[in-house]
Design an enzyme around this catalytic site. Structure first.
Site, PDB file in Angstrom:
ATOM      1  CE  LYS A 166      -4.784  12.364   2.789  1.00 59.67           C
ATOM      2  NZ  LYS A 166      -5.263  11.419   3.800  1.00 59.67           N
ATOM      3  CB  CYS A 255       9.215   9.996   1.859  1.00 57.81           C
ATOM      4  SG  CYS A 255       8.012   9.322   0.827  1.00 57.81           S
ATOM      5  CG  MET A 256       8.940   6.622  -1.223  1.00 58.00           C
ATOM      6  SD  MET A 256       8.018   5.844   0.102  1.00 58.00           S
ATOM      7  CE  MET A 256       8.457   4.143  -0.137  1.00 58.00           C
ATOM      8  CG  MET A 440       6.729   7.785   6.142  1.00 58.44           C
ATOM      9  SD  MET A 440       8.028   7.842   4.925  1.00 58.44           S
ATOM     10  CE  MET A 440       7.130   7.240   3.528  1.00 58.44           C
ATOM     11  N   GLY A 477       4.187   7.006  -0.004  1.00 62.11           N
ATOM     12  CA  GLY A 477       3.510   8.173   0.548  1.00 62.11           C
ATOM     13  C   GLY A 477       3.107   9.238  -0.456  1.00 62.11           C
ATOM     14  CD  GLN A 478       5.523  13.243  -1.993  1.00 64.44           C
ATOM     15  OE1 GLN A 478       5.620  13.718  -3.105  1.00 64.44           O
ATOM     16  NE2 GLN A 478       5.733  13.958  -0.903  1.00 64.44           N
TER      17      GLN A 478
END
Lengths: 854, 179
Positions: A166, A255-256, A440, A477-478
């Protein structure tokens, strides 16, 4: 049973000689299967090792009827597949693929790849990857105002020059054909082009009239960990300091949030004590429900490099499916979904029993607590929960653990007793550093906060924490889930740097820094994400502004939340870079700049804050999210909030923001320092970063002679908390009607909802559609074969997807996996919106479905 | 970033290149260069991005890549497997992904990728060319310049001399200049 090794070859005969060649080939020694279609012949060779087949290949190539040969496949038969069906299937698929173009990439007409020769004129500048929370350093090459290439930044200590697929394809995310380039306003049901002034005036007047008619709390803002630090700060300041509502939330809640509440309840301060340096020093890496090889590939490669150089290093993968991570792991421990709580308590039980507890550490640095149990699952509208922590003694804790004997834990988790004992030994082994990793699997969990607490318990019991090569590391995740959402505090109830709107002192400090009356700042927590979108569906929330995220792909149980748009009353503004499922429902769409089309800062998993400059112009009229927030602020009469005197806007807002963290262990460096370097890990005191928080000699906040001090936990006198948290089952469990667990997640090639990665041909081509993965044995008993279209039903919705068997991953029996990146196939119509009562983070990993042939 | 230091390194590089001007390189024809570019373009978004995988692989077998790519197995005329230029990186699929299934229509994207350099720098006509690309991740020169599957346009005519960087030095202007 030994597995067959075979190769398949596509042989093309000279025109008209297909039949003749096929006859010759079938007589060749070494060839087991041939399959012919016209002049194309698939040939399968069985080989003990691929090298042995070379002679056969050369004989084939030398045959006079042969025009071309191409190797299609070389490898082992999948586990459990019979020799014959493997060889046959190779032949069939080789022919099928060649018929449709031989597996080559099909570019639509007019989509020729364009390259410019490297004349040495490309300008290279540092930036940061804008996908996951790893925070890889990227050098971006710009020529004629466009990004033409990227490479990994060798000077960046995060990734040391390497990226993942990516990251290497970042340039393409800017140049998709359907970039949003002009504001759009919905008129007569259709989104139509408008000017910036029209769009911004409409939004501001809608916000004003909504506040006048329904109060401040009828409006809200919803962002994400893709906000840069300054963008998130501006949104927080406008809503919490200017307008006076606490309704600021972010996708990070999905998510967090459990990681945050885990940190806050155990240590009194968010974010990890350890850092990536642990990858080069750890001995045992325990992955809790974490497919790191796909989700944090660059960090996983650091672990692989560590193991390559140090033979004693072990990787243990605890999971519900065999993933790419499993294939690198030294040990794979399959576990029944949701029973990780029992396993963690089972390990703690054995640590106590085996006398592996670091008693001095526990005595000096730990206190023990329990909280409420049987909390429910947050499914009903208006659900509320507040934990009531109670202190307990170590003996109370030991009594609590009595219920988690290896035998009982084995029955709950499905893990053999001996494996549980072995794992406890690894955690307890005083000669080995242990690093626990999760993301996650632990966070999107109806008891996510508890599970975070329980992993910390293991490190606190053994004293293996905040120590070079030992410690728990919660992955994100971000790109700026940490830097923006968690540090700035762009979620309900929070103010910057671990401060809260419910605390009068904290409100006072914020009011002083912002130069606003303290009464401006709300003192009651606003809506968390799920509550926010439920309020929108009910009509209680009238206006929401979404920036840099895509809730109408990511929210669980989509149908429940899409009701918001049935009456036509909900007003949603969406700032984004491409059309999405969320812009499709919007009243106003604002075209945004992305990545290096703007300047910014991100904060990664290991507390590293990194800055980059704007390197290219955005397309058309697109503008960055910060500018959008400031313009709305001005129209609402809050323009003063964004005046920065002599400093440019970015630097000025950042310098103001960092006042919140100075002197309290959350110190950031100055903006100009970040411009110069490859990021620093906070707390940064006197320009020096901190690798291991709470550790004397590393963290300047730890007093001399203390060794280790959890100084942020004021309530407990600087001690971390070991929590007695029991195992409780998830909200929905497979039964006769819905017999399978459904787990959702990502794939390596796509990020979040695919808005960016699905615009890049190489990434789109690698995984072009969502799919369902199941265990081959389950497929067999349900009469399903690979490639079948399968109908998946839950109590909330249904969908049809192609079935993959023995490919990327293999779920354990009784469970299926579907990725969520594909907005044309939304798995979130199936998922359940149960959440962790403490963190309010939904459980995307566990609900019940049934599958049948479509 | 210490720019003056970088510059002096660069001038040393050029000096060394000039002093060790022993190797001769076959001139590259326009046709073979165009073919080289087409071959590389088919598998990449831009020069320097990881090539996509043009064939099947066993997704469940961690060793399926290196079975052929570690030694450059000649799997048949015209199809030798290129040797991995970075043998210590183990997670192949982290960067290399399969190409689209036949018939899948890909999204339109107007990225202009950075292509090959127009030619390597030489101090004078007899000097060995300076390496015109980053060396990072390409530790094994033979994988593109001598091994099986290498393109004639960039194939060395003296593969027996194994110490490439003795004469061909890295072009430091490729590395970390901040503009």
């Amino acid at each position: 049973m030994s597995r067959t090794h075979a190769s398949s070859l596509l042989v093309t005969a000279l025109p008209g000689l297909g039949g003749q060649l096929a006859a010759r080939l079938s007589g060749e020694p070494g060839i087991v299967v041939t399959r012919t279609e016209g002049d194309r012949i698939a040939v399968v060779l069985e080989t003990a090792a691929a090298h042995n087949s070379v002679a056969t290949y050369q004989r084939i190539v030398d045959l006079q009827e042969v025009e071309t040969t191409n190797v299609a496949y070389t490898g082992l038969a999948p586990e459990g597949m019979s020799r014959r069906s493997f060889l046959e299937s190779l032949a069939v698929t080789t022919l099928a693929l060649s018929a449709a173009g031989g597996g080559s990439q099909v570019q639509a007409a007019g989509k020729e790849k364009k390259w410019i020769p490297d004349s040495g004129a490309t300008k290279w500048n540092k930036t940061v990857c804008r996908f996951c929370g790893t925070g890889c350093g990227v050098m971006a090459g710009v020529e004629d105002g466009k990004v033409v290439a990227v490479r990994g930044d060798e000077l960046n200590p995060v990734n040391k020059g390497l990226l993942c697929v990516k990251g290497y394809h970042l340039p393409g995310i800017l140049y998709g054909k359907d970039r949003l380039t002009t504001p759009l306003i919905r008129r007569n049901g259709k989104l139509q082009p408008a000017t910036w002034d029209e769009a911004l005036d409409l939004i501001a007047s809608k916000m004003k009239t909504t506040v006048e008619k329904h109060g401040k709390n009828a409006i809200g803002m919803y962002g994400s960990g893709q906000w840069t630090i300054v963008e998130g700060y501006a949104a927080l300041k406008l809503f919490k300091g200017g307008i006076g509502t606490d309704n600021v939330e972010a996708n990070a809640r999905l998510c967090m949030a459990s990681a945050v509440t885990g940190f806050m309840t155990t240590f009194g301060s968010d974010e990890p004590m350890g850092c990536y340096d642990d990858f080069e020093h750890g001995d045992t890496f325990v992955l809790w429900g974490n497919n790191m090889a796909e989700m944090h590939p660059v960090l996983f490669s650091r672990i692989l490099e560590r193991r390559r150089k140090s033979s004693w290093v072990k990787i243990i993968d605890i999971g519900t499916r065999r993933t790419r991570t499993t294939r690198f792991a030294d040990q794979y421990i399959p576990i029944k979904p949701g029973t990780d709580l029992a396993l963690a308590n089972g390990i703690a039980h054995l640590l106590v029993k085996n006398d592996a507890v670091d008693k001095a550490f526990v005595e000096e640095h730990v206190t023990l607590k329990k909280g409420l149990t049987q909390m429910g699952y947050g499914l009903e509208d208006g659900y509320q929960f507040k934990d009531k922590p109670e202190s307990i003694s170590f003996d109370d804790y030991v009594a609590f653990l009595a219920d988690y004997t290896p035998e009982k834990v084995s029955a709950t988790t499905g893990i053999p007793v001996s494996t549980i004992q072995e794992l406890a030994k690894k955690y307890g082994d005083k000669s080995r550093g242990v690093v626990s990793l999760w993301c996650m699997g632990v966070n999107q969990h109806s008891r996510g906060t508890w599970m975070n607490n329980l992993i910390y318990n293991l490190h606190l019991l053994t004293g293996k924490i905040s120590k070079k090569g030992s410690g728990p590391l919660s992955l994100t995740g971000q790109p700026s889930a940490c830097g923006t959402v968690r540090e700035v505090g762009t979620v309900a109830a929070r103010l910057p740097a671990d401060t809260f709107i419910t605390n009068p002192e904290h409100r006072k400090k914020a009011a002083e820094i912002w130069g606003v009356p303290v009464e401006n700042i709300p003192d009651k927590p606003g809506l968390h994400t799920i509550a926010m979108f439920r309020a929108l569906a009910r009509g209680d929330l009238k206006f929401v502004w979404v920036q840099c995220t895509n809730p109408f792909v990511t929210l669980p149980n989509q149908a429940r939340y899409r009701k918001a748009f049935e009456s036509g009353e909900a007003f949603m503004v969406v700032s984004d870079v491409y059309p999405t499922e969320t812009t499709a429902l919007a009243s106003v769409v604002l075209p945004s700049s992305m990545w290096i089309e703007k300047e910014g800062l991100f904060g990664n998993t290991e507390r590293r804050t990194q800055q980059w400059n704007k390197l290219v112009e955005p397309p058309g009229q697109a503008r960055d999210d910060l500018w959008q927030i400031v313009e709305i602020g001005k129209r609402l009469g809050h323009g003063k909030l964004f005046e920065t005197g002599d400093l440019p806007l970015h630097e000025g807002l950042f310098e103001e923001y960092r006042k919140f963290g100075l002197g309290i262990g959350k110190d950031l460096a100055s903006y100009s320092q970040y411009v110069e370097n490859r990021g620093l890990r906070w707390p940064v005191v006197n320009g020096v970063e901190t690798r291991w928080r709470y550790r004397e000699g590393e963290d300047p906040y730890v007093a001399e002679g203390k060794g280790i001090e959890f100084y942020k936990n004021k309530k407990t006198g600087g001690r971390a908390v070991i929590w007695a948290r029991p195992y409780e089952p998830p909200a929905e469990i497979p039964d006769k009607d819905y017999p399978f667990w459904l787990t959702t997640g990502r794939v390596l090639e796509h990020w979040h909802t695919g808005t960016m990665t699905r615009r890049v041909p190489e990434l789109f081509g690698a995984v072009d559609s969502a799919y369902i993965e199941m265990n081959p044995e389950d497929a067999l008993t349900h009469g399903l074969e690979a490639g079948n279209q399968v109908r998946i039903k839950s109590r909330r919705g249904e969908m049809v997807l192609p079935l993959k068997l023995r490919e990327r991953s293999i779920p354990e029996k009784g469970s299926v996996f579907i990725p969520f990146f594909d907005e044309t196939k939304l798995v979130n119509y199936l998922t359940l919106d149960s959440f962790c009562p403490i963190s309010k983070e939904p459980d995307y990993k566990k609900c019940a479905v049934r599958v049948e042939k479509a | 970033m210490n720019l003056p230091a970088m510059k002096s390194r660069e001038s040393i590089a050029v000096l060394v290149a000039a002093m060790l001007s022993l190797a001769l390189v076959t001139p590259v024809t326009a046709e073979s260069r165009a073919d080289l570019e087409a071959t590389r373009k088919a598998a990449r978004a831009y020069e320097g991005s990881p090539p996509t995988i043009p064939h099947w692989y066993d997704p469940l077998d961690q060793s399926s890549c290196i079975t052929c790519h570690s030694e450059g197995l000649d799997v048949g005329y015209g199809r030798p497997a290129p040797i991995v230029p970075h043998p210590t990186w183990l997670a192949c699929l982290q960067c290399h992904v399969n190409r689209a299934e036949p018939g899948v229509e890909l999204p339109e994207n107007s990225l202009t990728g950075l292509g090959l350099t127009s030619g390597a720098h030489r101090a004078h006509s007899e000097a060995p060319p300076v390496v015109p690309h980053r060396v990072y991740g390409r530790d094994n020169c033979a994988s593109c310049h001598a091994g099986p599957g290498t393109h004639e346009a960039i194939r060395t005519d003296h593969p027996e001399r194994q110490h490439c960087l003795q004469c061909h030095v890295a072009d430091t202007t490729m590395e970390y200049h901040m503009h």
